[in-house]
Design an enzyme around this catalytic site. Sequence first.
Site, short mmCIF file in Angstrom:
data_model
loop_
_atom_site.label_atom_id
_atom_site.label_comp_id
_atom_site.label_asym_id
_atom_site.label_seq_id
_atom_site.Cartn_x
_atom_site.Cartn_y
_atom_site.Cartn_z
N ASP A 317 0.88 -1.16 0.00
CA ASP A 317 0.00 0.00 0.00
C ASP A 317 0.93 1.22 0.00
O ASP A 317 2.13 1.09 0.29
CB ASP A 317 -0.88 -0.02 1.25
CG ASP A 317 -1.76 1.21 1.35
OD1 ASP A 317 -2.35 1.59 0.33
OD2 ASP A 317 -1.84 1.80 2.44
N ASP A 510 -1.52 -0.83 5.96
CA ASP A 510 -1.65 -0.30 7.32
C ASP A 510 -3.05 0.14 7.69
O ASP A 510 -3.32 0.40 8.87
CB ASP A 510 -0.72 0.91 7.49
CG ASP A 510 -1.24 2.13 6.76
OD1 ASP A 510 -1.43 2.04 5.54
OD2 ASP A 510 -1.47 3.17 7.41
N ASP A 514 -7.21 -2.03 4.14
CA ASP A 514 -6.25 -3.03 3.69
C ASP A 514 -6.56 -4.43 4.24
O ASP A 514 -5.97 -5.40 3.80
CB ASP A 514 -4.83 -2.63 4.11
CG ASP A 514 -4.34 -1.38 3.39
OD1 ASP A 514 -4.73 -1.20 2.23
OD2 ASP A 514 -3.61 -0.60 4.00
#
Length: 615
Positions: A317, A510, A514
């Site tokens: 990410d 995080d 996600d």
Amino acid sequence: MNKKLKKKLYFIICSALLFAAAMILPLSREAVLGLFAAAYLVTGGEILLKAWRGICRGQVFDENFLMMIATFGAWALGEYAEAVAVMLFFQVGEFFQTYAVNRSRKSIAALMDIRPDYARVKRGGKWQEVSPEEVKAGEIILVRPGEKIPLDAVVVKGNSCINTAALTGESMPRDTCAGSEIMSGCINLSGVLEAKVISVYAQSTVARILDLVENAGNKKAKMENFITRFARYYTPAVVLVAAVLAVLPPLLWNGQSFSDWGYRAITFLVISCPCALVISVPLSFFGGIGAASRCGVLIKGGNYLEALGDVRCVVFDKTGTLTKGAFAVKQICSEGMPDEELLKYTAYAENFSSHPIALSIKQAYGGKIDETVVKNVKELPGMGLEAEVDGHKVCAGNLKLMNRLKLKVKPAEAAGTVIYTAVDGKYAGCLVIGDELKKEARDAVASLKQGGNVKTVIVSGDVNKTVAAVAEAAGVDLFFGECLPADKVMQIEVLQSGLKPKEKLLFVGDGINDAPVIARADVGAAMGGVGSDAAVEAADIVIMNDDLSKLAAAIRISRKTLRIAKENVVFALGVKFLVLGLGAAGYASIWAAVFADVGVSVIAILNAVRALRFK
């Protein structure tokens, strides 16, 4: 730790104390035998019960059955300490393995915090609070500041700033006005919004995310325990050979006694007990897990540690993972005035705003703002704001605002959010606001590539231009921007389809958004320091100090652990089969059997301890 696991730990401790008392205290033979029997039943009762249930279900040959008959053989030969020790060590390994599994996904329910509790819908001219499931498409809902948006809708009245972090993972709030689409699960930060529902709750964004988490967990491949797979073939073979040894030779050859061959068969069973594997293989993995923990990486189970060794694709990410997640002024492009003066005018104009962009501008300015010189502040929804600063009219916002002022402005090409400023009707310049790359990000990506043939990818909810800039700065091979949670899961599945059968994909994220993709990846990693609870609990590994360089270290630890575990398997089985052959031929005594079991176990354990050491 749950009650069942605590109970198992108490039994292990109690059995160990009884075992130690029988070995150390100067007691009578009957007392020693009683202590050994008590220790055996305390620690081995569960295994005996499982073996019996397996027999009743027709699933005879598993590790529990082999442990049972091997220890029964030890009892028959008078090797009481051996019988107890085997059961005790086996239960210790089982305890740690069960503990790791229970911890791995117990709190994925933390994600349910994004589920809205109610929706305020207009019915009969009045606002009513109802369950989101009761609202139909086309109805009007009201969302006040600080509330979760309950359903996907289009704003019909009001202006506000929306926190979309729960869906996109991006910390930069988005401005919303009439005509803007808002998604369930997001949080309304400022103004009151009236919006028209465009889909029922079951089809809403938040419902789809929750469904993704639940289903993705089921799709993750589950590795069978090595000992169970090994015992599936090993146990029937040794039991059959032992039975043949006990019965067939006396029947075929005259002068051969059943008692002699029965002794050989029991010795054979004692030798065959896979104690070295039962202890050393799990210990190797837990040693690796311990080494990773000291490096700041929490690995939630031996199967995830093993999978790390096969990782050939790492997906990141962006915000909060490769970047700091904190916005700052990255660039000042002034026209007709010094950079410091442009920054001052913009900071003064943004002084009364609590928007993250305004805060970053004021932080960049750094000086004390004299609020008495700021007057007539007016917010321009969807464009920016205007204010009178020390007698000068200052307008700060996006390109729409500059177009409204009929100023010819060349759009900035820099990656990030751009704030254009006009002073007294003249274009004065712009500020580029962006997230900063973590200082260790580029080295971490380089380390992953050095550790093997690893492909690196970014999958982010941010705009493509920004994601591309981060990918280039970090040295990442491939990137995908503007991805919602469902898009991220789809990209993960596409990347997985391009890997070889034994190769694994690791995702690092995080945010709450996600959690579905962390659960869908072969190995999911979360940033423990700033990561959301849902992401941390959904993850298979957690980087406790948010240092990305720990990923490459964890992969190296995994490969070292696998190498040690394989060494133990080859050594234990090699010695085991050698002594088994000698035992069947009558050349191996009970002492050889003890060495083949306990001695090999000690050597394998000493080798497994090497997994704890990692530079």
